[in-house]
Motif scaffolding. Structure first.
Motif, short mmCIF file in Angstrom:
data_model
loop_
_atom_site.label_atom_id
_atom_site.label_comp_id
_atom_site.label_asym_id
_atom_site.label_seq_id
_atom_site.Cartn_x
_atom_site.Cartn_y
_atom_site.Cartn_z
N PRO A 10 11.96 6.00 -8.24
CA PRO A 10 13.33 5.86 -8.47
C PRO A 10 13.67 5.01 -7.17
O PRO A 10 14.76 4.16 -7.21
CB PRO A 10 13.84 7.13 -8.39
N ALA A 11 13.37 5.20 -5.96
CA ALA A 11 14.30 4.70 -4.67
C ALA A 11 13.04 4.55 -3.59
O ALA A 11 13.72 4.83 -2.39
CB ALA A 11 15.31 5.60 -4.42
N TYR A 12 11.83 4.21 -3.78
CA TYR A 12 11.01 4.01 -2.59
C TYR A 12 10.89 2.46 -2.44
O TYR A 12 11.02 1.61 -3.18
CB TYR A 12 9.66 4.34 -3.13
N PHE B 200 0.03 6.13 -9.81
CA PHE B 200 -0.27 6.22 -10.96
C PHE B 200 0.91 6.74 -12.03
O PHE B 200 1.07 6.31 -13.05
CB PHE B 200 -1.40 7.48 -11.31
N SER B 201 1.75 7.75 -11.36
CA SER B 201 2.86 8.22 -12.10
C SER B 201 4.03 7.35 -11.91
O SER B 201 5.14 7.55 -12.43
CB SER B 201 2.98 9.78 -11.66
N ILE B 202 4.01 6.45 -11.08
CA ILE B 202 5.27 5.66 -10.90
C ILE B 202 5.75 4.53 -12.18
O ILE B 202 4.73 3.69 -11.95
CB ILE B 202 5.26 5.01 -9.41
N ASN B 203 6.58 4.92 -12.80
CA ASN B 203 6.74 3.99 -13.95
C ASN B 203 6.62 2.67 -13.83
O ASN B 203 6.18 1.89 -14.50
CB ASN B 203 7.68 4.40 -14.99
N PHE B 204 7.54 2.27 -12.80
CA PHE B 204 7.69 0.88 -12.57
C PHE B 204 7.83 0.44 -11.20
O PHE B 204 8.27 1.18 -10.18
CB PHE B 204 9.05 0.55 -12.93
N MET B 205 6.95 -0.60 -10.79
CA MET B 205 6.98 -1.14 -9.21
C MET B 205 7.17 -2.48 -9.11
O MET B 205 6.78 -3.36 -10.16
CB MET B 205 5.69 -0.72 -8.85
N GLY B 206 8.03 -2.77 -8.30
CA GLY B 206 8.28 -4.15 -7.98
C GLY B 206 8.32 -4.99 -6.76
O GLY B 206 8.39 -4.26 -5.73
N TRP B 207 8.40 -6.20 -6.85
CA TRP B 207 8.78 -7.01 -5.47
C TRP B 207 10.17 -7.69 -5.56
O TRP B 207 10.17 -8.16 -6.58
CB TRP B 207 7.42 -8.12 -5.47
N TYR B 208 10.76 -7.39 -4.62
CA TYR B 208 12.11 -7.98 -4.57
C TYR B 208 12.00 -8.91 -3.29
O TYR B 208 11.07 -8.79 -2.56
CB TYR B 208 13.07 -6.71 -4.22
N ARG B 209 13.11 -9.74 -3.09
CA ARG B 209 13.04 -10.51 -2.04
C ARG B 209 14.66 -10.82 -1.64
O ARG B 209 15.47 -10.73 -2.63
CB ARG B 209 12.50 -12.25 -2.28
N GLN B 210 14.97 -11.09 -0.36
CA GLN B 210 16.29 -11.22 -0.02
C GLN B 210 16.05 -12.58 1.10
O GLN B 210 15.62 -12.35 2.23
CB GLN B 210 16.83 -10.11 0.79
N ALA C 97 0.70 -1.41 0.20
CA ALA C 97 -0.13 -0.07 -0.16
C ALA C 97 0.75 1.49 0.12
O ALA C 97 1.82 1.51 0.81
CB ALA C 97 -0.94 -0.02 1.26
N ALA C 98 0.47 2.12 -0.85
CA ALA C 98 1.38 3.59 -0.85
C ALA C 98 0.68 4.48 -0.20
O ALA C 98 -0.47 4.57 -0.22
CB ALA C 98 1.60 3.74 -2.44
N SER C 99 1.42 5.43 0.09
CA SER C 99 0.74 6.55 0.70
C SER C 99 0.16 7.79 -0.04
O SER C 99 -0.32 8.44 0.43
CB SER C 99 1.97 7.42 1.59
N PHE D 248 3.77 -17.13 -9.67
CA PHE D 248 3.51 -15.65 -9.09
C PHE D 248 3.07 -14.80 -10.22
O PHE D 248 3.26 -14.91 -11.34
CB PHE D 248 4.84 -15.18 -8.62
N THR D 249 2.23 -13.99 -9.55
CA THR D 249 1.45 -12.93 -10.66
C THR D 249 1.34 -11.67 -9.86
O THR D 249 1.07 -11.31 -8.51
CB THR D 249 0.01 -13.36 -10.92
N ILE D 250 2.11 -10.55 -10.48
CA ILE D 250 2.08 -9.18 -9.89
C ILE D 250 0.92 -8.43 -10.68
O ILE D 250 0.40 -8.54 -11.76
CB ILE D 250 3.31 -8.54 -10.24
N SER D 251 0.41 -7.51 -9.75
CA SER D 251 -0.74 -6.57 -10.56
C SER D 251 -0.64 -5.27 -9.67
O SER D 251 -0.23 -5.43 -8.62
CB SER D 251 -2.07 -7.48 -10.25
N ARG D 252 -1.44 -4.34 -10.13
CA ARG D 252 -1.41 -3.00 -9.49
C ARG D 252 -2.85 -2.59 -9.64
O ARG D 252 -3.54 -2.69 -10.58
CB ARG D 252 -0.38 -2.08 -10.16
N ASP D 253 -3.16 -1.81 -8.53
CA ASP D 253 -4.54 -1.24 -8.71
C ASP D 253 -4.34 0.21 -8.45
O ASP D 253 -4.12 0.67 -7.07
CB ASP D 253 -5.49 -1.77 -7.51
N ASN D 254 -4.08 1.01 -9.44
CA ASN D 254 -3.87 2.29 -9.23
C ASN D 254 -4.73 3.01 -8.48
O ASN D 254 -4.57 4.07 -7.85
CB ASN D 254 -3.78 3.17 -10.48
#
Length: 112
Positions: free
Chosen positions: A99-101, A29-39, A23-25, A67-73
């Motif tokens: 860029p760095a969130y 909509f304007s964030i061109n790329f969002m991803g899931w990473y793992r470590q 969940a974003a604060s 896995f399936t990624i999706s976004r709900d703007n």
């Protein structure tokens, strides 16, 4: 600035499923790329899945088909549906937006 908060992690048996939410604060909509990473312990952080603002997706080979990624703007939320989980999927999962969130991470543990 955008704060990202992950949820949905937990302990699951091999073969099970989990759905992670990010969940974003504010609007994503304007964030061109969002991803899931793992470590995983002792390993480098790796990209698991990504999605562009246009809806194009990409996946790590190890999770493709599971896995399936999706976004709900409208809800400012990105999801990661994880099926057929394996013990090697155990890691802390992080949400990222360019860029760095980064979120704080959520633990996923898959037992054999």
């Amino acid at each position: 600035q955008v704060q990202l908060v992950e949820s949905g992690g937990g302990l699951v048996q091999a073969g099970g499923s989990l759905r992670l939410s990010c969940a974003a604060s504010r609007s994503i909509f304007s964030i061109n790329f969002m991803g899931w990473y793992r470590q995983a312990p002792g390993k480098q952080r790796e990209l698991v899945a990504g999605i562009t603002s246009g809806g194009s997706t990409n996946y790590a080979y190890s999770v493709k088909g599971r896995f399936t990624i999706s976004r709900d703007n409208a809800k400012n939320t990105v999801y990661l549906q994880m099926n057929s989980l394996k013990p090697e999927d155990t890691a802390v999962y992080y949400c990222h937006g360019v860029p760095a969130y980064w979120g704080q991470g959520t633990q996923v543990t898959v037992s054999s």
